[in-house]
Design a protein around this motif. Structure first.
Motif, PDB file in Angstrom:
ATOM      1  N   GLY A  27       4.137   9.652  -0.570  1.00 27.61           N
ATOM      2  CA  GLY A  27       3.547   8.640   0.286  1.00 27.61           C
ATOM      3  C   GLY A  27       2.061   8.463   0.035  1.00 27.61           C
ATOM      4  O   GLY A  27       1.364   9.397  -0.365  1.00 27.61           O
ATOM      5  N   PHE A  28       1.560   7.252   0.265  1.00 29.11           N
ATOM      6  CA  PHE A  28       0.126   6.997   0.114  1.00 29.11           C
ATOM      7  C   PHE A  28      -0.240   5.706   0.819  1.00 29.11           C
ATOM      8  O   PHE A  28       0.626   4.887   1.159  1.00 29.11           O
ATOM      9  CB  PHE A  28      -0.264   6.921  -1.371  1.00 29.11           C
ATOM     10  CG  PHE A  28       0.307   5.736  -2.107  1.00 29.11           C
ATOM     11  CD1 PHE A  28      -0.363   4.525  -2.175  1.00 29.11           C
ATOM     12  CD2 PHE A  28       1.533   5.836  -2.744  1.00 29.11           C
ATOM     13  CE1 PHE A  28       0.156   3.446  -2.850  1.00 29.11           C
ATOM     14  CE2 PHE A  28       2.072   4.758  -3.429  1.00 29.11           C
ATOM     15  CZ  PHE A  28       1.389   3.564  -3.491  1.00 29.11           C
ATOM     16  N   THR A  29      -1.535   5.531   1.036  1.00 29.51           N
ATOM     17  CA  THR A  29      -2.074   4.280   1.560  1.00 29.51           C
ATOM     18  C   THR A  29      -3.182   3.812   0.628  1.00 29.51           C
ATOM     19  O   THR A  29      -3.893   4.627   0.032  1.00 29.51           O
ATOM     20  CB  THR A  29      -2.632   4.441   2.983  1.00 29.51           C
ATOM     21  OG1 THR A  29      -3.669   5.430   2.965  1.00 29.51           O
ATOM     22  CG2 THR A  29      -1.539   4.851   3.950  1.00 29.51           C
ATOM     23  N   ILE A  30      -3.322   2.490   0.537  1.00 31.64           N
ATOM     24  CA  ILE A  30      -4.345   1.910  -0.334  1.00 31.64           C
ATOM     25  C   ILE A  30      -4.554   0.463   0.097  1.00 31.64           C
ATOM     26  O   ILE A  30      -3.602  -0.213   0.509  1.00 31.64           O
ATOM     27  CB  ILE A  30      -3.923   1.984  -1.815  1.00 31.64           C
ATOM     28  CG1 ILE A  30      -5.110   1.691  -2.748  1.00 31.64           C
ATOM     29  CG2 ILE A  30      -2.758   1.053  -2.111  1.00 31.64           C
ATOM     30  CD1 ILE A  30      -4.827   2.019  -4.209  1.00 31.64           C
ATOM     31  N   PRO A  31      -5.780  -0.054   0.058  1.00 28.74           N
ATOM     32  CA  PRO A  31      -5.972  -1.473   0.361  1.00 28.74           C
ATOM     33  C   PRO A  31      -5.566  -2.332  -0.841  1.00 28.74           C
ATOM     34  O   PRO A  31      -5.765  -1.935  -2.000  1.00 28.74           O
ATOM     35  CB  PRO A  31      -7.473  -1.578   0.633  1.00 28.74           C
ATOM     36  CG  PRO A  31      -8.072  -0.438  -0.129  1.00 28.74           C
ATOM     37  CD  PRO A  31      -7.059   0.664  -0.128  1.00 28.74           C
ATOM     38  N   ALA A  32      -5.000  -3.495  -0.564  1.00 28.74           N
ATOM     39  CA  ALA A  32      -4.585  -4.412  -1.622  1.00 28.74           C
ATOM     40  C   ALA A  32      -4.743  -5.842  -1.119  1.00 28.74           C
ATOM     41  O   ALA A  32      -4.715  -6.082   0.092  1.00 28.74           O
ATOM     42  CB  ALA A  32      -3.130  -4.153  -2.030  1.00 28.74           C
ATOM     43  N   PRO A  33      -4.942  -6.815  -2.024  1.00 26.04           N
ATOM     44  CA  PRO A  33      -5.020  -8.216  -1.592  1.00 26.04           C
ATOM     45  C   PRO A  33      -3.769  -8.624  -0.815  1.00 26.04           C
ATOM     46  O   PRO A  33      -2.645  -8.263  -1.179  1.00 26.04           O
ATOM     47  CB  PRO A  33      -5.144  -8.981  -2.916  1.00 26.04           C
ATOM     48  CG  PRO A  33      -5.785  -8.002  -3.846  1.00 26.04           C
ATOM     49  CD  PRO A  33      -5.208  -6.670  -3.479  1.00 26.04           C
TER      50      PRO A  33
END
Length: 568
Positions: free
Chosen positions: A422-428
């Motif tokens: 699992g992970f989180t990341i900002p994306a357009p």
């Protein structure tokens, strides 16, 4: 004339949005990409297998196509074909339209791509025509308008179907009409076959320019639409599907274009589409304008059925609904018809006599002089300057706002089920996501989560190699990129200050050169953070066209990469 190889394998009834070829069927109940449970074999042919499957994450039925590579392909070329399959899937994923089967996901398992699509209980138009004969004018117009709408959406996204025919038009028991089979499996084989002058296609519906080995353009789909409409109103293909392939191709390229016996309003549309000169074919907008008056009002009995005979139990004779229509007019009003072709512009008045024009100009000039004199006299009497004061200086306009980013949560789980993905990341916000499983000879298997820009030019990738350590090193990963990325060239490599593992993390910048479908080279640049985490290796990268290198680093990578957070 170049030889054309055509797949003539029979196509069984389908309940999916696509079909392909096959080799040895996979066992039912197999779990693909850790989430897609294969349930039932739906169709097979020379290029792949199509399964009815169940998405255990989202709990919905899907169709899974297992794309098979041609036997005997060298390893390097097979790797290239897989990459091309994935690039094609990324492009098709951009197309979202009610009349196009939707692509949900792509996974690479055991060196074979699996394409996950929308599941649709449906029968092809080819099967309906075989069971019931030709459609009436209204029914044919409904199908043609839906296909034209789907093609327009694909063409606007830069996608050419290349094989429009009744077998790739699906009609659901609820009346939905969708275009399918955008050639993922076919394009995989094209890369091999076109090098020897061989191409794929359906001889009865293939456009002349493709049959003769010419360039594939969206205009080829116009011919396919016309040939499909020909079959819908005539009940048979424009060329004999059971004839010798070479003879049929010769007729397509050098013979006269078949003319439909049908004399109704669809005949000029068919003849306008089936023109050998691609540039002379009716554009899709005009096709739909001509079809619009033939579509009945919502709820009309004309939508009642594409009924099949008792010998064809694949589709029940249920009502067919029209393509989306505008809401009904309020009581007492009537719906406005389509506007006619524009005539002369409203301000294009008849020419005037020279004398009248001169008088008009003189009158305007006299009026302007009088107005200016009156304005000046008023300001002098009032004790004010004639000219207005200079405006106060203004600051330069602000630069355009940066691209909006939204937090994304994803899972880079593997087929083996290792934890910690699992992970989180900002994306357009408008970028499209899909997941890919990859295998390599010198590295562990990995999971790649992609977010691709709507135009397909840029992408964000988070790749996870579980259990990377202690058998592998960051240096091994960097060296492996040279064999994975076409035209790979490092232009920047430095240690990355990372509190978690300060001595191992690295940042690299590298350039690549890909060959586009039309044969031109596409130069791109990638920024990547290589991050060891416990036993895993994570790689966060952003890839953009080379002419967007500065803005891609500034507006995307430097805002996205530092916010990456593994959660497993």
């Amino acid at each position: 004339m170049r030889l054309i190889a055509v797949s003539l394998s029979p196509r069984p009834h389908r309940r999916v949005g696509d079909n392909g070829g096959v080799s040895t069927p996979e066992p039912a109940d197999r779990l693909v990409a850790g989430r897609y449970r294969l349930r039932r074999l739906l169709g097979q042919g020379s290029m792949g297998t199509v399964w009815e499957a169940y998405d255990e994450y989202l709990r919905r039925p899907v169709a899974v196509k297992q794309v098979r590579l041609p036997p005997g392909v060298p390893q390097a070329q097979a790797d290239e074909l897989r990459e091309r399959t994935l690039r094609e899937a990324r492009a098709i994923a951009v197309v979202s339209h009610p009349n196009v089967i939707t692509l949900h996901d792509v996974a690479l398992e055991d060196d074979e791509p699996f394409v996950v699509m929308e599941f649709m209980a449906a029968t092809s138009l080819a099967e309906l025509l075989k069971a019931n004969g030709p459609l009436d004018t209204t029914q044919a117009a409904i199908v043609a308008d839906a296909v034209a709408a789907g093609l327009a959406a694909a063409h606007s996204a830069g996608i050419t179907h290349r094989d429009v025919k009744p077998g790739n038009v699906l009609v659901g028991p609820d009346g939905r009409v969708k275009l399918t089979d955008f050639g993922i499996a076919r394009n995989v084989s094209e890369r091999t076959l076109t090098r020897t002058g061989v191409m794929l296609g359906s001889p009865s519906y293939i456009a002349p320019e493709i049959a003769s080995g010419g360039q594939v353009t969206p205009q080829a789909d116009l011919w396919g639409l016309g040939a499909t409409l020909f079959a819908a109103v005539e009940g048979n293909a424009p060329y004999d599907p059971d004839g010798a392939v070479v003879e049929t191709i010769a007729k397509v390229v050098d013979g006269e274009v078949p003319q439909p016996a049908h004399e109704g309003p669809l005949r000029p549309i068919i003849t306008g589409l089936m023109v050998k000169d691609p540039t002379a074919r009716l554009p899709l907008r005009e096709v739909r304008e001509r079809l619009h008056p033939l579509l009945p009002a919502p709820g009309s009995p004309a939508y009642r059925s594409f009924a099949v005979t008792e010998d064809t139990p694949t589709v029940a004779p249920k009502p067919i609904t029209p393509p989306p229509a505008p809401p009904p007019a309020p009581p007492g009003e009537t719906s406005a018809p389509l506007a006619p072709a524009p005539g002369p512009l409203p301000f294009a008045a008849p020419p005037r006599r020279p004398g009248a024009a001169a008088l008009a100009v003189a009158a305007v000039l006299l009026f302007m002089v009088a107005a200016a004199a009156g304005f000046a006299l008023t300001r002098v009497v009032g004790g004010q300057a004639i000219l207005p004061p200079d405006p106060p200086p203004t600051s330069p306009p602000a630069s355009a706002p940066l691209r909006d980013l939204v937090p994304r949560t994803a899972d880079a789980a593997t087929l083996a089920g290792e934890q910690g993905g699992g992970f989180t990341i900002p994306a357009p916000a408008d970028w499209v996501k899909f997941v890919e499983q990859r295998t390599a000879r010198t590295l562990p298997n990995s999971t790649r989560v992609h977010w691709v820009s709507p135009d397909g030019a840029a992408e964000l990738v988070v790749e996870r190699f579980p259990n990377f350590y202690p058998k592998h090193t960051v240096g091994m990963y960097v060296r492996a990129l040279a064999g994975r990325v076409p035209g790979y060239r490092v232009v920047g490599d430095m240690p990355l200050p990372d509190p978690a593992v300060p001595e191992s993390a690295r940042h690299i910048t590298y350039r690549s050169v890909e060959t586009a479908a039309e044969g031109s080279d596409v130069n791109r640049v990638s920024f990547a953070n290589i991050l060891p985490r416990s036993q895993d290796l994570w790689v966060v990268s952003v890839t953009v066209p080379i002419d967007q290198e500065d803005s891609g680093r500034r507006d995307l990578f430097t805002r996205i990469a530092p916010e990456f957070r593994p959660s497993g």
